[in-house]
Design a protein around this motif. Structure first.
Motif, short mmCIF file in Angstrom:
data_model
loop_
_atom_site.label_atom_id
_atom_site.label_comp_id
_atom_site.label_asym_id
_atom_site.label_seq_id
_atom_site.Cartn_x
_atom_site.Cartn_y
_atom_site.Cartn_z
N ILE A 1 0.86 -1.19 0.00
CA ILE A 1 0.00 0.00 0.00
C ILE A 1 0.89 1.23 0.00
O ILE A 1 1.81 1.35 0.82
CB ILE A 1 -0.93 0.04 1.24
CG1 ILE A 1 -1.80 -1.22 1.30
CG2 ILE A 1 -1.79 1.28 1.23
CD1 ILE A 1 -1.33 -2.23 2.31
N PHE A 2 0.62 2.17 -0.91
CA PHE A 2 1.46 3.36 -1.03
C PHE A 2 0.59 4.61 -0.91
O PHE A 2 -0.36 4.80 -1.66
CB PHE A 2 2.20 3.37 -2.37
CG PHE A 2 3.16 4.51 -2.55
CD1 PHE A 2 3.92 4.98 -1.49
CD2 PHE A 2 3.33 5.09 -3.80
CE1 PHE A 2 4.82 6.03 -1.66
CE2 PHE A 2 4.23 6.14 -3.98
CZ PHE A 2 4.98 6.61 -2.91
N ASN A 3 0.96 5.45 0.04
CA ASN A 3 0.35 6.78 0.21
C ASN A 3 1.43 7.79 -0.21
O ASN A 3 2.31 8.10 0.59
CB ASN A 3 -0.07 6.97 1.67
CG ASN A 3 -0.50 8.38 1.99
OD1 ASN A 3 -0.15 8.94 3.02
ND2 ASN A 3 -1.27 9.00 1.12
N PRO A 4 1.41 8.29 -1.45
CA PRO A 4 2.51 9.10 -1.98
C PRO A 4 2.50 10.54 -1.45
O PRO A 4 2.40 11.51 -2.20
CB PRO A 4 2.27 9.07 -3.49
CG PRO A 4 0.79 8.93 -3.62
CD PRO A 4 0.35 8.09 -2.46
N ALA A 5 2.62 10.66 -0.15
CA ALA A 5 2.59 11.97 0.50
C ALA A 5 3.82 12.13 1.39
O ALA A 5 4.17 11.20 2.11
CB ALA A 5 1.31 12.10 1.34
N PRO A 6 4.49 13.27 1.31
CA PRO A 6 4.20 14.39 0.43
C PRO A 6 4.59 14.06 -1.02
O PRO A 6 5.60 13.40 -1.26
CB PRO A 6 5.06 15.52 0.99
CG PRO A 6 6.20 14.80 1.67
CD PRO A 6 5.63 13.54 2.22
N ASP B 1 0.02 -2.34 -4.86
CA ASP B 1 -1.28 -3.02 -4.94
C ASP B 1 -2.44 -2.07 -4.66
O ASP B 1 -3.49 -2.18 -5.28
CB ASP B 1 -1.32 -4.19 -3.94
CG ASP B 1 -0.32 -5.27 -4.27
OD1 ASP B 1 -0.44 -5.87 -5.35
OD2 ASP B 1 0.61 -5.50 -3.47
N ILE B 2 -2.24 -1.15 -3.71
CA ILE B 2 -3.29 -0.19 -3.36
C ILE B 2 -2.67 1.19 -3.22
O ILE B 2 -1.78 1.40 -2.41
CB ILE B 2 -4.00 -0.56 -2.04
CG1 ILE B 2 -4.57 -1.98 -2.09
CG2 ILE B 2 -5.11 0.44 -1.73
CD1 ILE B 2 -5.12 -2.46 -0.75
N PHE B 3 -3.16 2.13 -4.02
CA PHE B 3 -2.80 3.54 -3.85
C PHE B 3 -3.85 4.21 -2.98
O PHE B 3 -5.05 4.03 -3.20
CB PHE B 3 -2.77 4.27 -5.21
CG PHE B 3 -1.65 3.91 -6.13
CD1 PHE B 3 -0.43 4.56 -6.06
CD2 PHE B 3 -1.82 2.92 -7.09
CE1 PHE B 3 0.60 4.23 -6.92
CE2 PHE B 3 -0.79 2.58 -7.96
CZ PHE B 3 0.42 3.23 -7.87
N ILE B 4 -3.40 5.00 -2.00
CA ILE B 4 -4.33 5.84 -1.24
C ILE B 4 -3.85 7.28 -1.42
O ILE B 4 -2.78 7.65 -0.94
CB ILE B 4 -4.39 5.46 0.25
CG1 ILE B 4 -4.75 3.98 0.41
CG2 ILE B 4 -5.42 6.34 0.97
CD1 ILE B 4 -4.85 3.50 1.84
N VAL C 1 -7.70 4.35 -3.87
CA VAL C 1 -8.63 5.01 -2.96
C VAL C 1 -8.32 6.50 -3.05
O VAL C 1 -7.21 6.93 -2.75
CB VAL C 1 -8.45 4.52 -1.50
CG1 VAL C 1 -9.43 5.24 -0.58
CG2 VAL C 1 -8.65 3.01 -1.42
N LEU C 2 -9.31 7.29 -3.49
CA LEU C 2 -9.13 8.73 -3.68
C LEU C 2 -9.93 9.48 -2.61
O LEU C 2 -11.16 9.43 -2.60
CB LEU C 2 -9.60 9.15 -5.07
CG LEU C 2 -9.54 10.65 -5.41
CD1 LEU C 2 -8.10 11.16 -5.38
CD2 LEU C 2 -10.18 10.92 -6.78
#
Length: 287
Positions: A152-157, A171-174, A206-207
């Motif tokens: 799971i990747f939350n590309p922040a910042p 597999d899952i972008f948030i 997930v947006l």
């Protein structure tokens, strides 16, 4: 396994965000524990998920490790080094919006050997959660392959460097709207999700849309959940809270609708309180 950042947050309450050349009086000053990685680990733990945090702090960050432990996070893979702990300077305006400057510190010092150590601690079937506040994220994504992990990747910042990461292994972008626009060059939620599907056809997205709610998409499936109306005091940590509760439910095998609902409820409570980690609610409050 949350392989992520641990920060000290220095929070200043201001009338408005400081402008170029302006010296601005702060109405209040508080120190909180923070870092997207640590926040998400605390959210996972408060949502009753089993979470190990892999990270690094300086000698000035011992209290952060203790806070993670008290929240129920396994801290056996947190190392203390001579480099100062990462930190953030956060402005919070009268509308509860925030503007943040981050200094990476110890979060930016992971070596290849340490990456291998963390990944070797994972078991087949585990979730591997990543944000973009530590170094070598692209390398971690590459090395995570063939280990039977859900990544799971939350590309922040969000940064331009993300475009060079092997994102096909996610597999899952948030993501939120800003991150979605940077990844896809699209502005509307539908266009962002359609482009994400084209770019990463094997991945789920997930947006999060703030007061407009959240949308999940995978192949032809698209599920939207509305946000709850609350009076926002401080939006810091809302996304991290959503991620923790969403993934906690997912790890329990819940249907996507419930995962989205729990994340939405948790983040709605979070924004009614000041701070990042300190504002994350416990599962009993959500229920």
């Amino acid at each position: 396994m949350n392989f992520g950042s641990i920060n000290i947050d220095y929070v200043y309450s201001v009338e408005h965000f400081v402008r170029p050349g302006e010296t601005l009086k702060s109405d209040n000053y508080t120190i909180f524990s923070g870092g997207k990685g640590a926040n998400q680990s605390i959210a996972l733990a408060r949502a009753k998920a089993e979470v190990i945090h892999a990270g690094k702090i300086g000698n000035d960050g011992a209290w952060l490790k203790e806070k993670l432990q008290k929240s129920g996070v396994n801290t056996s893979l947190i190392k203390t080094i001579d480099t100062p702990t990462g930190h953030a300077v956060i402005q919070v305006n009268k509308d509860g919006e925030n503007a943040i400057i981050i200094h990476g510190g110890a979060n930016q010092t992971f070596t290849d050997a340490e990456i291998e150590e963390v990944l070797d601690s994972c078991e087949a079937g585990d979730f591997l959660l990543l944000q973009n506040e530590i170094n070598a994220v692209g390398k971690i994504l590459q090395k995570s392959q063939n280990r039977d992990l859900t990544v799971i990747f939350n590309p922040a910042p969000i940064t331009d460097a993300i475009q060079n990461y092997p994102l096909e292994f996610v597999d899952i972008f948030i993501i939120n709207e800003v991150e979605g626009e940077t990844l896809t060059k699209q502005k509307s939620p539908d266009a962002i999700l359609n482009t994400m599907q084209k770019l990463y056809p094997k991945s789920k997205t997930v947006l999060t849309l703030g007061k407009a709610g959240v949308i999940y998409t995978h192949n032809e499936q698209r599920i939207k959940t509305a946000a709850l109306k609350v009076k926002a005091v401080d939006t810091t940590g809302a996304g991290d809270t959503f991620i923790g509760y969403f993934l906690a439910e997912l790890s329990r095998g819940s249907k996507i609708e419930k995962c989205l609902e729990m994340g939405t409820r948790a983040s709605a409570i979070c924004v009614t309180r000041k701070g990042a980690a300190d504002s994350i609610p416990k599962l009993e409050e959500i229920i």
